[in-house]
Design a protein around this motif. Structure first.
Motif, PDB file in Angstrom:
ATOM      1  N   GLY A   1      65.124  65.890  50.337  1.00 36.65           N
ATOM      2  CA  GLY A   1      64.909  64.854  50.017  1.00 36.65           C
ATOM      3  C   GLY A   1      65.975  63.892  51.454  1.00 36.65           C
ATOM      4  O   GLY A   1      65.509  62.773  52.336  1.00 36.65           O
ATOM      5  N   ASP A   2      67.083  64.447  52.377  1.00 37.43           N
ATOM      6  CA  ASP A   2      67.304  64.696  53.463  1.00 37.43           C
ATOM      7  C   ASP A   2      66.663  64.305  54.565  1.00 37.43           C
ATOM      8  O   ASP A   2      66.119  63.068  55.180  1.00 37.43           O
ATOM      9  N   ILE A   3      65.247  65.036  54.765  1.00 30.74           N
ATOM     10  CA  ILE A   3      64.240  65.034  55.492  1.00 30.74           C
ATOM     11  C   ILE A   3      63.713  63.606  55.513  1.00 30.74           C
ATOM     12  O   ILE A   3      63.164  63.271  56.226  1.00 30.74           O
TER      13      ILE A   3
ATOM     14  N   PHE B   1      78.689  54.063  49.453  1.00 31.68           N
ATOM     15  CA  PHE B   1      77.277  53.402  49.091  1.00 31.68           C
ATOM     16  C   PHE B   1      77.236  53.535  51.196  1.00 31.68           C
ATOM     17  O   PHE B   1      78.873  53.404  51.472  1.00 31.68           O
ATOM     18  N   GLU B   2      76.499  53.536  52.285  1.00 27.48           N
ATOM     19  CA  GLU B   2      76.671  53.777  53.237  1.00 27.48           C
ATOM     20  C   GLU B   2      75.361  53.468  53.744  1.00 27.48           C
ATOM     21  O   GLU B   2      74.402  53.143  53.437  1.00 27.48           O
ATOM     22  N   PRO B   3      75.181  53.140  54.967  1.00 31.12           N
ATOM     23  CA  PRO B   3      73.896  53.199  55.818  1.00 31.12           C
ATOM     24  C   PRO B   3      73.548  54.140  56.229  1.00 31.12           C
ATOM     25  O   PRO B   3      74.193  55.224  56.748  1.00 31.12           O
TER      26      PRO B   3
ATOM     27  N   LEU C   1      70.113  73.502  49.147  1.00 33.83           N
ATOM     28  CA  LEU C   1      70.505  73.999  50.529  1.00 33.83           C
ATOM     29  C   LEU C   1      72.059  74.102  51.100  1.00 33.83           C
ATOM     30  O   LEU C   1      72.651  74.093  51.885  1.00 33.83           O
ATOM     31  N   TYR C   2      72.071  72.372  50.311  1.00 38.33           N
ATOM     32  CA  TYR C   2      73.382  71.860  50.707  1.00 38.33           C
ATOM     33  C   TYR C   2      74.533  73.079  50.080  1.00 38.33           C
ATOM     34  O   TYR C   2      75.662  72.388  50.038  1.00 38.33           O
ATOM     35  N   LYS C   3      74.315  73.515  48.600  1.00 39.35           N
ATOM     36  CA  LYS C   3      75.304  73.893  48.024  1.00 39.35           C
ATOM     37  C   LYS C   3      76.130  75.096  48.966  1.00 39.35           C
ATOM     38  O   LYS C   3      78.229  75.608  49.047  1.00 39.35           O
TER      39      LYS C   3
ATOM     40  N   LEU D   1      70.204  57.419  46.842  1.00 37.33           N
ATOM     41  CA  LEU D   1      68.938  56.560  46.051  1.00 37.33           C
ATOM     42  C   LEU D   1      68.776  56.688  47.335  1.00 37.33           C
ATOM     43  O   LEU D   1      69.654  55.334  48.036  1.00 37.33           O
ATOM     44  N   ARG D   2      67.556  56.218  48.165  1.00 33.78           N
ATOM     45  CA  ARG D   2      67.662  55.397  49.092  1.00 33.78           C
ATOM     46  C   ARG D   2      66.416  55.164  48.974  1.00 33.78           C
ATOM     47  O   ARG D   2      65.012  55.663  48.912  1.00 33.78           O
ATOM     48  N   PRO D   3      66.503  53.315  49.086  1.00 37.33           N
ATOM     49  CA  PRO D   3      64.986  52.840  49.176  1.00 37.33           C
ATOM     50  C   PRO D   3      63.768  52.963  50.162  1.00 37.33           C
ATOM     51  O   PRO D   3      65.185  52.794  51.386  1.00 37.33           O
TER      52      PRO D   3
ATOM     53  N   LEU E   1      83.279  66.991  60.447  1.00 36.17           N
ATOM     54  CA  LEU E   1      83.159  65.965  59.835  1.00 36.17           C
ATOM     55  C   LEU E   1      81.829  65.353  58.987  1.00 36.17           C
ATOM     56  O   LEU E   1      82.554  64.925  57.589  1.00 36.17           O
ATOM     57  N   GLU E   2      81.222  66.216  58.671  1.00 33.44           N
ATOM     58  CA  GLU E   2      81.013  65.280  58.019  1.00 33.44           C
ATOM     59  C   GLU E   2      80.064  66.433  57.041  1.00 33.44           C
ATOM     60  O   GLU E   2      80.607  65.785  55.892  1.00 33.44           O
ATOM     61  N   THR E   3      80.821  67.495  56.774  1.00 35.91           N
ATOM     62  CA  THR E   3      81.025  68.686  55.481  1.00 35.91           C
ATOM     63  C   THR E   3      82.287  68.172  54.932  1.00 35.91           C
ATOM     64  O   THR E   3      83.019  68.120  54.147  1.00 35.91           O
TER      65      THR E   3
ATOM     66  N   VAL F   1      64.802  59.256  45.195  1.00 39.73           N
ATOM     67  CA  VAL F   1      65.844  59.695  44.187  1.00 39.73           C
ATOM     68  C   VAL F   1      66.169  60.951  44.949  1.00 39.73           C
ATOM     69  O   VAL F   1      65.532  62.298  44.365  1.00 39.73           O
ATOM     70  N   ARG F   2      66.887  61.516  45.550  1.00 42.13           N
ATOM     71  CA  ARG F   2      67.819  62.919  45.921  1.00 42.13           C
ATOM     72  C   ARG F   2      68.476  63.267  44.844  1.00 42.13           C
ATOM     73  O   ARG F   2      69.440  62.878  45.410  1.00 42.13           O
ATOM     74  N   GLU F   3      68.250  64.694  44.939  1.00 40.53           N
ATOM     75  CA  GLU F   3      69.343  64.929  44.320  1.00 40.53           C
ATOM     76  C   GLU F   3      70.481  65.406  45.431  1.00 40.53           C
ATOM     77  O   GLU F   3      70.301  65.792  46.063  1.00 40.53           O
TER      78      GLU F   3
ATOM     79  N   ILE G   1      84.439  65.370  55.264  1.00 42.51           N
ATOM     80  CA  ILE G   1      84.183  64.283  54.842  1.00 42.51           C
ATOM     81  C   ILE G   1      82.946  63.545  53.689  1.00 42.51           C
ATOM     82  O   ILE G   1      83.138  63.109  52.537  1.00 42.51           O
ATOM     83  N   LEU G   2      82.348  63.259  54.479  1.00 45.35           N
ATOM     84  CA  LEU G   2      81.036  62.987  53.612  1.00 45.35           C
ATOM     85  C   LEU G   2      80.358  64.024  52.609  1.00 45.35           C
ATOM     86  O   LEU G   2      80.770  63.559  51.591  1.00 45.35           O
ATOM     87  N   LEU G   3      80.360  65.180  53.211  1.00 44.95           N
ATOM     88  CA  LEU G   3      79.820  65.926  51.600  1.00 44.95           C
ATOM     89  C   LEU G   3      80.815  66.074  50.807  1.00 44.95           C
ATOM     90  O   LEU G   3      80.205  66.474  49.622  1.00 44.95           O
ATOM     91  N   LYS G   4      81.713  65.810  51.308  1.00 39.52           N
ATOM     92  CA  LYS G   4      82.981  66.650  50.421  1.00 39.52           C
ATOM     93  C   LYS G   4      83.098  65.344  49.050  1.00 39.52           C
ATOM     94  O   LYS G   4      83.236  65.896  48.659  1.00 39.52           O
ATOM     95  N   ILE G   5      82.963  64.068  50.018  1.00 39.77           N
ATOM     96  CA  ILE G   5      82.721  63.234  49.144  1.00 39.77           C
ATOM     97  C   ILE G   5      81.695  63.262  47.882  1.00 39.77           C
ATOM     98  O   ILE G   5      82.076  63.251  46.230  1.00 39.77           O
ATOM     99  N   ARG G   6      80.831  63.607  48.297  1.00 38.75           N
ATOM    100  CA  ARG G   6      79.311  63.423  47.352  1.00 38.75           C
ATOM    101  C   ARG G   6      79.671  64.534  46.340  1.00 38.75           C
ATOM    102  O   ARG G   6      79.832  64.721  44.877  1.00 38.75           O
ATOM    103  N   PHE G   7      80.604  66.001  47.096  1.00 40.41           N
ATOM    104  CA  PHE G   7      80.537  66.509  45.998  1.00 40.41           C
ATOM    105  C   PHE G   7      81.681  66.804  45.111  1.00 40.41           C
ATOM    106  O   PHE G   7      81.733  66.910  44.092  1.00 40.41           O
TER     107      PHE G   7
END
Ligand code: IPM
Ligand code: MN
Length: 359
Positions: free
Chosen positions: A245-247, A275-277, A136-138, A103-105, A85-87, A129-131, A89-95
């Motif tokens: 940036g993830d870590i 936008f997501e928590p 590695l996410y490619k 952007l993570r304040p 689901l992570e790849t 500001v995370r690329e 849905i989430l990564l699929k939309i991001r890509f």
């Protein structure tokens, strides 16, 4: 007056509960500040996948393209193997939407909720500001001799000059517009990852020449985690690659008070953003009305700001700050002193009585 079309993906676990509160607050903000919007619900997530085998296909992406923004709750289901689901849905939309900025304040609203000793809100106020489209996410790599004793697994960090440059440029612009300490730190690993970070460093130095008003700095990623704990006040804006940036943003979330308050934006400055928590689906708290909805509400505030409703976004953030300072006993699920819906109601009340005036 804008009319926005918001695609809502409540998702799994506590996602629907926190999104419900976020939508409640958006509605209050729209009444107060006079903007118009519509929402459409999408049922992507673990339940749908288990029932139909469907995750999110090209047709769904085409459908989502019709929207001004995507508001996502959480993705991750205990009965679905991690990664699907992570790849899917989430990564699929991001890509697919080329949301190349994450952007993570990291902002502490109440010193009592900080695990660090003697740190005040003014000490913890920076943005990562995370690329969000490369590294590695490619997903590049391969197995050699899979299952044999000589097996090799290769995972490639893929970095393009264009990809790095657009991210770094965004970070410089962001630092300038944020107009706080005007300091941008590149977080990398130039001492070991000598190809990728050489290109990052060269690109950073080149772009920096166009921003003489911005102070620049560099920190290795391992040292960055040390400074987050020891001297978080040193940071204003940090730019880094996808993996780092993830870590570092999970650590960032902890020093700002936990996953209950950490929000993020996946941005394509020219396209549809999401936008997501940043906390997960928290299955063990699902349906109990005890999860903290503030991260989802902060994500909604970022969304409104991004759509051009800066005042509404600001009023929402101010409401969250007031509640975190004056009402909540803790930011953790089940310990807030209020239920999920009560916290949402409190934010609504403060947005309604905001002293900001509509345009
Ligand atoms: C995040 C998450 C995701 C990521 C996972 C769920 C794919 O950890 O948004 O930080 O690694 O980017
Ligand atoms: Mn993460």
């Amino acid at each position: 007056m804008g009319k926005y079309k918001i695609a809502v993906i409540p998702g799994d676990g506590t996602g629907p509960e926190v999104i419900r509160e976020g939508l409640k607050v958006i509605e209050a903000a729209s009444r107060k500040f006079g903007f118009k919007y519509e929402t459409e619900m999408f049922d992507f997530g673990g339940e749908k996948y288990l029932k139909t085998g469907k995750i999110l296909d090209e047709q769904d992406i085409e459908e989502l393209k019709k929207y001004s923004a995507i508001y996502l709750g959480a993705i991750g289901h205990p009965d679905v193997k991690p990664g699907i689901l992570e790849t899917g849905i989430l990564l699929k939309i991001r890509f697919s939407f080329d949301q190349y900025i994450n952007l993570r304040p990291v902002k502490l609203y109440n010193a009592n909720f900080c695990p660090l000793k003697d740190k005040r809100p003014e000490d913890i106020d920076f943005v990562v500001v995370r690329e969000n489209s490369e590294g590695l996410y490619k997903g590049m790599g391969e197995f050699k001799g899979k299952g044999t004793k000589d097996e090799v697994a290769i995972q490639i960090s893929y970095n393009t000059r264009k990809g790095i440059e657009r991210c770094i440029r965004y970070a410089f612009e962001f630092t300038r517009n944020r107009n706080k300490r005007k300091k941008l730190t590149l977080c990398g690993k130039t001492n070991v990852l000598t190809y990728a970070w050489d290109l990052w460093q060269r690109t950073f130095n080149k772009v920096a020449k166009e921003y003489p008003d911005i102070t620049t700095d560099y920190a290795h990623v391992d040292a960055t985690t040390m400074w987050f704990v020891k001297n978080p006040e040193w940071f204003d804006v940090i730019v880094t690659d996808n993996m780092f940036g993830d870590i570092i943003t999970d650590l960032g979330a902890m020093i700002q008070g936990g996953m209950g308050i950490a929000a993020g934006a996946n941005i394509n400055p020219e396209g549809v953003s999401m936008f997501e928590p940043i906390g997960g689906s928290a299955p063990k708290y699902t349906g109990k009305n005890i999860i903290n909805p503030l991260a989802a509400i902060c994500a909604a505030a970022m969304m409104l700001e991004n759509l051009g409703e800066a005042k509404a976004g600001k009023a929402m953030e101010e409401a969250v700050i007031t509640i975190v300072r004056e009402k909540l006993k803790s930011l953790a699920a089940g310990k807030m002193g209020y239920s999920t819906t009560e916290v949402g109601d409190l934010v609504v009340k403060h947005v309604e009585s905001s002293t900001l005036i509509r345009d």
